[in-house]
Write a protein that holds these residues in place. Structure first.
Motif, PDB file in Angstrom:
ATOM      1  N   THR A 153       0.855  -1.180   0.000  1.00 40.52           N
ATOM      2  CA  THR A 153       0.000   0.000   0.000  1.00 40.52           C
ATOM      3  C   THR A 153       0.892   1.230   0.000  1.00 40.52           C
ATOM      4  OG1 THR A 153      -1.723  -1.165   1.218  1.00 40.52           O
ATOM      5  CG2 THR A 153      -1.857   1.233   1.202  1.00 40.52           C
ATOM      6  N   TRP A 201     -12.115  -0.098  -5.938  1.00 42.29           N
ATOM      7  CA  TRP A 201     -10.730  -0.236  -6.368  1.00 42.29           C
ATOM      8  C   TRP A 201     -10.709  -0.745  -7.794  1.00 42.29           C
ATOM      9  CZ3 TRP A 201      -6.649   1.682  -3.925  1.00 42.29           C
ATOM     10  CH2 TRP A 201      -6.777   2.001  -2.576  1.00 42.29           C
ATOM     11  N   ARG A 213      -8.403   4.030  -6.287  1.00 41.13           N
ATOM     12  CA  ARG A 213      -9.801   4.103  -5.861  1.00 41.13           C
ATOM     13  C   ARG A 213     -10.522   5.080  -6.783  1.00 41.13           C
ATOM     14  NH1 ARG A 213     -11.605   2.840  -0.366  1.00 41.13           N
ATOM     15  NH2 ARG A 213      -9.397   2.718   0.043  1.00 41.13           N
ATOM     16  N   LYS A 242      -3.462  -0.425  -8.337  1.00 46.78           N
ATOM     17  CA  LYS A 242      -4.894  -0.206  -8.186  1.00 46.78           C
ATOM     18  C   LYS A 242      -5.101   1.173  -7.592  1.00 46.78           C
ATOM     19  CE  LYS A 242      -6.143  -5.025  -7.326  1.00 46.78           C
ATOM     20  NZ  LYS A 242      -6.809  -5.933  -6.376  1.00 46.78           N
TER      21      LYS A 242
END
Length: 175
Positions: A135, A164, A158, A156
């Motif tokens: 992350t 996502w 948001r 990925k």
């Protein structure tokens, strides 16, 4: 075989090789496998990305992620306007990003522009080892957004609906 036939075979072979070579896609059009991707350390993950422009990957989740980064920078003000379509607004916003960062101002998001954006990635949690999820935060100084590099190395982001999405060059699923 006569010299005439040998010459004809040589010409046809050369033409076939040339045709195959010209038909190949340019390497800079997309990343090697169609995704915004990285492995191991994340500092250089964006250094070898494909191109986003008015004519390349102009309708894609990679463009949607780029628009989210522009929103984070404060260049785009409408989070709901992130649609994955590289139109005139994204072109102009990309030019502003390039100008602010001393890059060539052409509105084309290529390796240099992506690499500059990659300098804003910071570690949040997870592992940089291959096969592990990581992350990250994109820290622009205006707004921060979260990004995930999944176990396959794909980025990925948001979307506006809090879902996502995988940042790919070959498809568009973000709103």
């Amino acid at each position: 075989m006569t010299s005439y036939r040998k010459s004809a075979v040589a010409v046809l072979t050369a033409a076939a090789v040339l045709t195959l070579g010209l038909g190949a896609s340019p390497a800079s059009a997309k990343s090697s496998d169609g995704f915004v991707r990285g492995y191991d350390g994340f500092a250089d993950d964006f250094d070898d990305e494909g191109t986003l422009s008015l004519s390349l990957n102009e309708k894609s989740n990679a463009t949607c992620m780029w628009q989210a980064l522009l929103w984070s920078e404060g260049i785009r003000n409408d989070r709901d306007g992130i649609d994955g379509l590289f139109g005139n607004d994204t072109y102009q916003a990309s030019r502003v990003f390039q100008d602010w960062n001393g890059l060539t101002v052409d509105g084309v998001v290529g390796k240099g522009t992506f690499a500059e954006a990659g300098k804003r990635l910071t570690y949040v949690s997870g592992s940089t080892a291959r096969g592990k999820e990581l992350t990250l935060k994109y820290e622009s100084g205006v707004r921060n957004i979260s990004l995930i590099r999944d176990s396959q190395g794909r980025y990925k982001f948001r979307d506006a609906n809090s879902g996502w999405r995988v940042a790919g060059y070959d498809y568009l699923t973000c709103p």
